[in-house]
Design a protein around this motif. Sequence first.
Motif, PDB file in Angstrom:
ATOM      1  N   ASN A  44       0.832  -1.193   0.000  1.00 50.53           N
ATOM      2  CA  ASN A  44       0.000   0.000   0.000  1.00 50.53           C
ATOM      3  C   ASN A  44       0.868   1.244   0.000  1.00 50.53           C
ATOM      4  OD1 ASN A  44       0.827   0.285   2.773  1.00 50.53           O
ATOM      5  ND2 ASN A  44      -0.752  -1.227   3.305  1.00 50.53           N
ATOM      6  N   GLY A  45       0.207   2.391   0.230  1.00 52.92           N
ATOM      7  CA  GLY A  45       0.920   3.651   0.186  1.00 52.92           C
ATOM      8  C   GLY A  45       1.003   4.170  -1.241  1.00 52.92           C
ATOM      9  N   THR A  46       1.762   5.211  -1.429  1.00 48.63           N
ATOM     10  CA  THR A  46       1.953   5.775  -2.762  1.00 48.63           C
ATOM     11  C   THR A  46       3.204   5.167  -3.404  1.00 48.63           C
ATOM     12  OG1 THR A  46       3.228   7.619  -1.848  1.00 48.63           O
ATOM     13  CG2 THR A  46       0.855   7.946  -2.141  1.00 48.63           C
ATOM     14  N   ILE A  47       3.220   5.192  -4.718  1.00 50.79           N
ATOM     15  CA  ILE A  47       4.366   4.648  -5.456  1.00 50.79           C
ATOM     16  C   ILE A  47       5.467   5.709  -5.480  1.00 50.79           C
ATOM     17  CG2 ILE A  47       5.164   3.764  -7.675  1.00 50.79           C
ATOM     18  CD1 ILE A  47       2.303   2.840  -8.206  1.00 50.79           C
ATOM     19  N   PRO A  48       6.681   5.371  -5.057  1.00 52.70           N
ATOM     20  CA  PRO A  48       7.763   6.371  -5.041  1.00 52.70           C
ATOM     21  C   PRO A  48       8.048   6.919  -6.433  1.00 52.70           C
ATOM     22  CG  PRO A  48       8.383   4.418  -3.788  1.00 52.70           C
ATOM     23  CD  PRO A  48       7.120   4.075  -4.510  1.00 52.70           C
ATOM     24  N   VAL A  49       8.067   8.240  -6.537  1.00 50.28           N
ATOM     25  CA  VAL A  49       8.348   8.872  -7.823  1.00 50.28           C
ATOM     26  C   VAL A  49       9.774   8.583  -8.275  1.00 50.28           C
ATOM     27  CG1 VAL A  49       9.093  11.034  -6.766  1.00 50.28           C
ATOM     28  CG2 VAL A  49       8.185  11.042  -9.084  1.00 50.28           C
ATOM     29  N   HIS A  54      -2.353   3.714  -3.652  1.00 49.96           N
ATOM     30  CA  HIS A  54      -3.319   4.792  -3.843  1.00 49.96           C
ATOM     31  C   HIS A  54      -2.588   6.058  -4.280  1.00 49.96           C
ATOM     32  CE1 HIS A  54      -2.027   5.568   0.397  1.00 49.96           C
ATOM     33  NE2 HIS A  54      -2.092   6.827  -0.015  1.00 49.96           N
ATOM     34  N   GLY A  55      -3.393   7.067  -4.635  1.00 48.71           N
ATOM     35  CA  GLY A  55      -2.819   8.337  -5.058  1.00 48.71           C
ATOM     36  C   GLY A  55      -2.580   8.389  -6.553  1.00 48.71           C
ATOM     37  N   VAL A  56      -1.810   9.377  -6.947  1.00 45.49           N
ATOM     38  CA  VAL A  56      -1.519   9.598  -8.371  1.00 45.49           C
ATOM     39  C   VAL A  56      -0.301   8.767  -8.775  1.00 45.49           C
ATOM     40  CG1 VAL A  56      -0.984  11.310 -10.133  1.00 45.49           C
ATOM     41  CG2 VAL A  56      -2.423  11.932  -8.180  1.00 45.49           C
ATOM     42  N   MET A  57      -0.446   7.997  -9.845  1.00 44.78           N
ATOM     43  CA  MET A  57       0.687   7.235 -10.363  1.00 44.78           C
ATOM     44  C   MET A  57       1.738   8.229 -10.871  1.00 44.78           C
ATOM     45  SD  MET A  57       0.830   4.599 -13.557  1.00 44.78           S
ATOM     46  CE  MET A  57       0.696   5.997 -14.659  1.00 44.78           C
ATOM     47  N   PRO A  58       2.986   8.115 -10.426  1.00 45.22           N
ATOM     48  CA  PRO A  58       3.973   9.165 -10.692  1.00 45.22           C
ATOM     49  C   PRO A  58       4.734   9.030 -12.009  1.00 45.22           C
ATOM     50  CG  PRO A  58       4.915   7.548  -9.214  1.00 45.22           C
ATOM     51  CD  PRO A  58       3.506   7.095  -9.493  1.00 45.22           C
ATOM     52  N   PHE A  59       4.305   8.143 -12.885  1.00 43.80           N
ATOM     53  CA  PHE A  59       5.096   7.880 -14.093  1.00 43.80           C
ATOM     54  C   PHE A  59       4.559   8.662 -15.288  1.00 43.80           C
ATOM     55  CE2 PHE A  59       5.204   3.634 -11.815  1.00 43.80           C
ATOM     56  CZ  PHE A  59       6.346   3.971 -11.105  1.00 43.80           C
ATOM     57  N   SER A  60       5.477   9.140 -16.106  1.00 46.04           N
ATOM     58  CA  SER A  60       5.115   9.852 -17.326  1.00 46.04           C
ATOM     59  C   SER A  60       4.961   8.874 -18.480  1.00 46.04           C
ATOM     60  CB  SER A  60       6.199  10.877 -17.675  1.00 46.04           C
ATOM     61  OG  SER A  60       7.431  10.212 -17.965  1.00 46.04           O
ATOM     62  N   CYS A  80      -7.491  10.652 -12.534  1.00 44.20           N
ATOM     63  CA  CYS A  80      -7.558  11.396 -11.277  1.00 44.20           C
ATOM     64  C   CYS A  80      -8.409  12.650 -11.447  1.00 44.20           C
ATOM     65  CB  CYS A  80      -6.155  11.811 -10.830  1.00 44.20           C
ATOM     66  SG  CYS A  80      -5.047  10.441 -10.456  1.00 44.20           S
ATOM     67  N   ASP A  81      -9.141  12.996 -10.389  1.00 40.60           N
ATOM     68  CA  ASP A  81      -9.814  14.293 -10.406  1.00 40.60           C
ATOM     69  C   ASP A  81      -8.838  15.351  -9.899  1.00 40.60           C
ATOM     70  OD1 ASP A  81      -9.643  13.997  -7.678  1.00 40.60           O
ATOM     71  OD2 ASP A  81     -11.780  13.610  -7.378  1.00 40.60           O
ATOM     72  N   LYS A  82      -9.338  16.566  -9.702  1.00 45.00           N
ATOM     73  CA  LYS A  82      -8.441  17.651  -9.300  1.00 45.00           C
ATOM     74  C   LYS A  82      -7.878  17.462  -7.901  1.00 45.00           C
ATOM     75  CE  LYS A  82     -12.274  20.561  -7.726  1.00 45.00           C
ATOM     76  NZ  LYS A  82     -12.934  21.895  -7.901  1.00 45.00           N
ATOM     77  N   HIS A  83      -8.472  16.554  -7.141  1.00 46.55           N
ATOM     78  CA  HIS A  83      -7.982  16.268  -5.796  1.00 46.55           C
ATOM     79  C   HIS A  83      -7.051  15.052  -5.757  1.00 46.55           C
ATOM     80  CE1 HIS A  83     -10.836  19.201  -4.315  1.00 46.55           C
ATOM     81  NE2 HIS A  83     -11.833  18.557  -4.922  1.00 46.55           N
ATOM     82  N   GLY A  84      -6.760  14.490  -6.920  1.00 44.04           N
ATOM     83  CA  GLY A  84      -5.888  13.317  -6.972  1.00 44.04           C
ATOM     84  C   GLY A  84      -6.566  12.035  -6.589  1.00 44.04           C
ATOM     85  N   LEU A  85      -7.891  12.000  -6.720  1.00 47.49           N
ATOM     86  CA  LEU A  85      -8.652  10.793  -6.408  1.00 47.49           C
ATOM     87  C   LEU A  85      -9.209  10.191  -7.681  1.00 47.49           C
ATOM     88  CD1 LEU A  85     -10.629  12.111  -3.301  1.00 47.49           C
ATOM     89  CD2 LEU A  85      -8.556  10.708  -3.307  1.00 47.49           C
TER      90      LEU A  85
END
Length: 445
Positions: free
Chosen positions: A299-304, A323-329, A365-370
């Motif tokens: 769990n947690g966020t994926i390290p950028v 959870h959160g925003v996936m940090p990959f381009s 994601c919405d503007k809140h990152g959900l």
Amino acid sequence: MTPFSTTTTTTTTFLLLLILLPLHFAATAVSPAANAKSPTISPPSSTPSSSSSSSSTLDPKQIKALESLYIPTTHDPCTQPFHNATTCDTATPFRHLLSLRLTNCSDDFSLSTTALSSLSTLTSLTFSDCHTPIVHFPSSLSINLRSFTSINSLQHLSGVFLSRFTNLTELTISGDTIKASGIHIITSNLKSLTTLTLSNTNLSGLIPRTSWNPKLTHLDLSNNKLNGTIPTSLTLLESLNFLNLSSNQLNGEIPSSFGDLVFLKNLSLSSNSLSGPIPKSISIISRLAHLDLSSNSLNGTIPVSISEMKGLMYLNLEKNNFHGVMPFSASFIKKLVVFKVNGNENLCYNHSSISKKMKLGIAQCDKHGLPISPPPAVEDDTGSSDGGGDYDENDDSSDNGKKKNGDDDGGGPNKVVLGVAIGLSAVVFLIIFLVVLSKCGCRCC
């Protein structure tokens, strides 16, 4: 006799000698040549196999041992290896086997202690698809072996049996059940191992915290029933470049000290019950090319910082609880040969940097990152994408969905119809009002 007759006889004899002597010398000259050609027309030897075996440079005792294992010895196994299955030393007058590989053995194949005793010079022994019960290995062979492999072969293996190979540097058992109460029974006596594979062997218990050779480079304990946590002692194996602990019953968190494995190229911890976040230190491993953390409870966020790993080619994070925003381009994803992130319900991607065409299996994601609910599925005229498409600013999926439903801010067909209806209603109401008003005026007059 008259002088004339005597003279005639002498002349005749002389002439006969002149004729016969050349014929004699000619016959003598032809005879050796004829004798020299006679072996080429003689029939060949009818027993080449026996002569070949008798002239072999391999120790006769080892020839008999190979024959008992149904390995052809028609040709010298040292100079013409059977399917490259043998190598020999250079001893004289007889050479000795150093390595032996037995593959796809016949139904008649069986091991014997007698044959193995004659093969005690072996340093490498491999069985592949040779289904046979194990027999007692003579101590001379057990001590001399440096590499031992059994793949879908030996039956009734035990931890005690394997622990007797005290000088092994490479041990590979795959697909063969090992009867042991834990891995430590095997590794506690094998202090020189640099390569260890015990895969699909039905082993249970904990991963040993000690008894590892600091020079271990390859460790594969996949497809077993190992439980407990991943010991931090594994991260002290600085020479390790391959670690596979997948498909076990491991739990707990991934040690934060994994970044100390600076030479690691392949890391697979998939299909366990691991929890907690991905250690940020993993991104320090610059040589890492294969990272599989799928099918856990991470769990947690994926390290950028993972996106900064230039050598990474395989990344599988699917079926977790990130959870959160996936940090990959998009450019990072396109660089990878394999990228999987689906099955994380609380994970989403930024639609301003990644196109919907990439089919990641997670929501926007919405503007809140959900995560937001995806629009109704619409058949894509361009066909399915392989995930390598760049983001197109004109391909905002949420806007497209609204336009197709006629709900955008510019006013779709539904709003036009509604406006016309309201206008007509107002006109009709005004006409009725005027008619009523005129009638009331007339009455008053």
